[in-house]
Design an enzyme around this catalytic site. Structure first.
Site, short mmCIF file in Angstrom:
data_model
loop_
_atom_site.label_atom_id
_atom_site.label_comp_id
_atom_site.label_asym_id
_atom_site.label_seq_id
_atom_site.Cartn_x
_atom_site.Cartn_y
_atom_site.Cartn_z
CD GLU A 140 44.55 55.47 37.48
OE1 GLU A 140 45.41 54.72 37.00
OE2 GLU A 140 44.29 56.60 37.04
N1 CAA Z 1 46.07 42.36 32.14
C1 CAA Z 1 45.31 41.57 31.36
N2 CAA Z 1 44.29 40.82 31.81
C2 CAA Z 1 44.04 40.84 33.14
C3 CAA Z 1 44.80 41.63 34.02
C4 CAA Z 1 45.85 42.41 33.48
N3 CAA Z 1 46.62 43.19 34.25
N4 CAA Z 1 44.32 41.45 35.27
C5 CAA Z 1 43.28 40.58 35.18
N5 CAA Z 1 43.13 40.22 33.89
C6 CAA Z 1 42.15 39.29 33.32
C7 CAA Z 1 42.36 37.87 33.86
O1 CAA Z 1 43.34 37.19 33.13
C8 CAA Z 1 40.99 37.27 33.69
O2 CAA Z 1 40.78 36.90 32.35
P1 CAA Z 1 40.66 35.33 31.94
O3 CAA Z 1 39.47 34.78 32.68
O4 CAA Z 1 40.47 35.38 30.47
O5 CAA Z 1 41.94 34.70 32.36
C9 CAA Z 1 40.06 38.47 33.94
O6 CAA Z 1 40.84 39.65 33.73
C10 CAA Z 1 39.48 38.48 35.33
O7 CAA Z 1 40.56 38.49 36.22
P2 CAA Z 1 40.45 37.94 37.70
O8 CAA Z 1 39.82 36.58 37.72
O9 CAA Z 1 41.79 38.08 38.33
O10 CAA Z 1 39.38 38.96 38.32
P3 CAA Z 1 39.06 39.32 39.80
O11 CAA Z 1 37.59 39.49 39.94
O12 CAA Z 1 39.73 38.37 40.75
O13 CAA Z 1 39.67 40.81 39.98
C11 CAA Z 1 41.29 42.48 40.28
C12 CAA Z 1 40.95 41.13 39.67
C13 CAA Z 1 42.79 42.64 40.08
C14 CAA Z 1 41.01 42.55 41.78
C15 CAA Z 1 40.51 43.58 39.53
O14 CAA Z 1 39.12 43.49 39.76
C16 CAA Z 1 40.95 44.98 39.86
O15 CAA Z 1 41.99 45.44 39.39
N6 CAA Z 1 40.16 45.73 40.67
C17 CAA Z 1 40.45 47.12 40.95
C18 CAA Z 1 39.78 48.01 39.96
C19 CAA Z 1 40.38 49.38 39.94
O16 CAA Z 1 41.59 49.56 39.87
N7 CAA Z 1 39.52 50.40 39.95
C20 CAA Z 1 39.97 51.72 39.83
C21 CAA Z 1 38.94 52.55 39.16
S1 CAA Z 1 39.52 53.53 37.86
C22 CAA Z 1 40.08 54.96 38.54
O17 CAA Z 1 40.30 55.09 39.69
C23 CAA Z 1 40.36 56.00 37.51
C24 CAA Z 1 40.35 57.40 37.94
O18 CAA Z 1 39.42 58.12 37.63
C25 CAA Z 1 41.52 57.97 38.61
#
Ligand code: CAA
Length: 380
Positions: free
Chosen positions: A363
């Site tokens: 996550e």
């Molecule tokens: N709420 C709403 N929108 C969001 C957001 C949030 N918290 N975070 C990002 N966004 C939106 C941004 O506003 C953007 O939209 P717009 O272009 O319309 O403004 C879009 O998402 C893209 O955002 P970024 O440009 O910031 O994207 P990025 O490529 O820089 O990545 C990141 C952002 C935070 C690193 C994201 O990729 C991320 O969270 N990565 C980690 C993924 C993760 O947590 N994976 C876990 C897998 S699930 C799991 O583990 C489940 C399980 O089984 C236990």
């Protein structure tokens, strides 16, 4: 901030504590060893209302607040983090995502059964080449008019084999990058949907983690969550709350290991006295207790932010970052305090140490939490 628990929250906390002692503790070592999914215990947790804790009772949920959910996660994780991750994914990712963004039909068809624990769900974002870099989705969901044609592979999926309902994130229009991503509800048994082999994991071995393969799976249009192109935002918003659940899991792992180390230090004798009388051990316990309390404040604060409809992206990320770090450090020290016994499975702490590691990875890794935190405080 006042974290005095209400009568109801105290009762829920006690119910989770009793359940963990009576139903999770017996057999926890064997399930870990055999990588056995806690099927009976999940059913019981459904009966107790733990599988859809924040879901509106009209959809079969318990209608409770996030703080109550966090208290349950903490208590379950003090004993069995494999069981608690099943609860966390079902509650924070699957049920919350469906209740918040799903259509009424989707809620009636899926949420009502997920919230009672009759069936469980999985959240499918990660791919072989898209873990932290979640926008780089290679799984495709091509628009075919009345359905999407789903192709690709998902990796490290919690509840991978045990789930009946899978929320799958996939790219529909690559030209639109993250704005071309959709979230689809996929059912087990749909033609072309295959579950890959079970992963042989370091920790949380009682939970089942699989890769999933989609080969020309026809997913009806009505199974899309939200508007076309909402899938990435859906994943981000859902994960923001999921991180509070994993932070509570990390807190529980730390607290469980600490309590074992504290008790052990008052029983085990060395150099003519209980080892708790040696400052080397007492100071370790003092540090552990302090860090756990600090983590608890961050975790409860993030839950209260969610309940108060305050943005919880920052507080949830800080809670997960810090609580998972405390879980890792505390469990390592708990093994150290147990000495040779800590290295032996019967004493549980080695399992806590193995289970703790994943809280710094899933996550959103600790590094991803720092991206979220730094962007938030710098207004980027
Ligand atoms: N709420 C709403 N929108 C969001 C957001 C949030 N918290 N975070 C990002 N966004 C939106 C941004 O506003 C953007 O939209 P717009 O272009 O319309 O403004 C879009 O998402 C893209 O955002 P970024 O440009 O910031 O994207 P990025 O490529 O820089 O990545 C990141 C952002 C935070 C690193 C994201 O990729 C991320 O969270 N990565 C980690 C993924 C993760 O947590 N994976 C876990 C897998 S699930 C799991 O583990 C489940 C399980 O089984 C236990």
């Amino acid at each position: 901030m006042d974290f005095t628990l209400s009568e109801e929250q105290l009762m829920i906390q006690q119910a989770a504590r009793d359940f963990a002692q009576q139903e999770l503790l017996p057999g926890v070592i064997e399930r870990d060893e055999a990588q056995k999914f806690p099927t009976d215990q999940v059913k019981m947790m459904g009966d107790l209302g733990f599988m859809g804790m924040m879901v509106d009772p009209k959809y079969g949920g318990s209608g409770l607040d996030t703080l109550s959910y966090v208290l349950v996660m903490e208590e379950l994780s003090k004993v069995d983090a494999s069981a608690s991750v099943i609860v966390s994914v079902n509650n924070s990712l699957v049920c919350w995502g469906l209740e918040t963004f799903g259509t009424e039909e989707q809620k009636q068809k899926y949420l009502t059964r997920l919230a009672t624990g009759e069936i469980i769900g999985a959240f499918c974002l990660s791919e072989p080449e898209a873990g932290s870099d979640a926008t780089s989705q290679k799984t495709t969901a091509i628009d075919k008019g009345d359905h999407y044609l789903l192709n690709g592979t998902k990796n490290w999926i919690t509840n991978g084999n045990s789930a009946d309902v899978y929320l799958v994130i996939a790219q529909t229009d690559v030209k639109k990058a993250h704005k071309g991503i959709n979230a689809l509800i996929v059912e087990k048994g749909m033609k072309g949907f295959e579950i890959g082999p079970k992963e042989n994991k370091l920790g949380i071995r009682g939970s089942d983690t699989h890769s999933l393969n989609f080969n020309d799976v026809k997913v009806p249009k009505e199974n899309r969550i939200g508007e076309d192109g909402f899938g990435f935002k859906f994943a981000m918003k859902t994960l923001a709350g999921g991180r509070i659940g994993i932070a509570a899991q990390a807190l529980g792992i730390a607290a469980g290991a600490y309590e074992m180390a504290r008790k052990y230090s008052k029983e085990r004798k060395a150099f003519g006295t209980e080892i708790s009388n040696h400052q080397a051990i007492a100071f370790k316990l003092a540090d552990m207790h302090t860090q756990i309390e600090a983590a608890r404040f961050l975790v409860y604060k993030s839950a209260c932010d969610k309940d108060n409809h305050v943005n919880y992206d920052l507080s949830g990320a800080m809670a997960k970052l810090y609580a998972s770090q405390v879980a890792m450090e505390t469990t390592v020290e708990a093994v150290q305090i147990h000495g040779g016994n800590g290295f032996v499975k019967d004493y549980h702490v080695e399992r806590f140490m193995r289970d703790a590691k994943i809280t710094q990875i899933y996550e959103g890794t600790s590094e991803i939490q720092k991206i979220v935190i730094s962007r938030s405080i710098l207004n980027l």
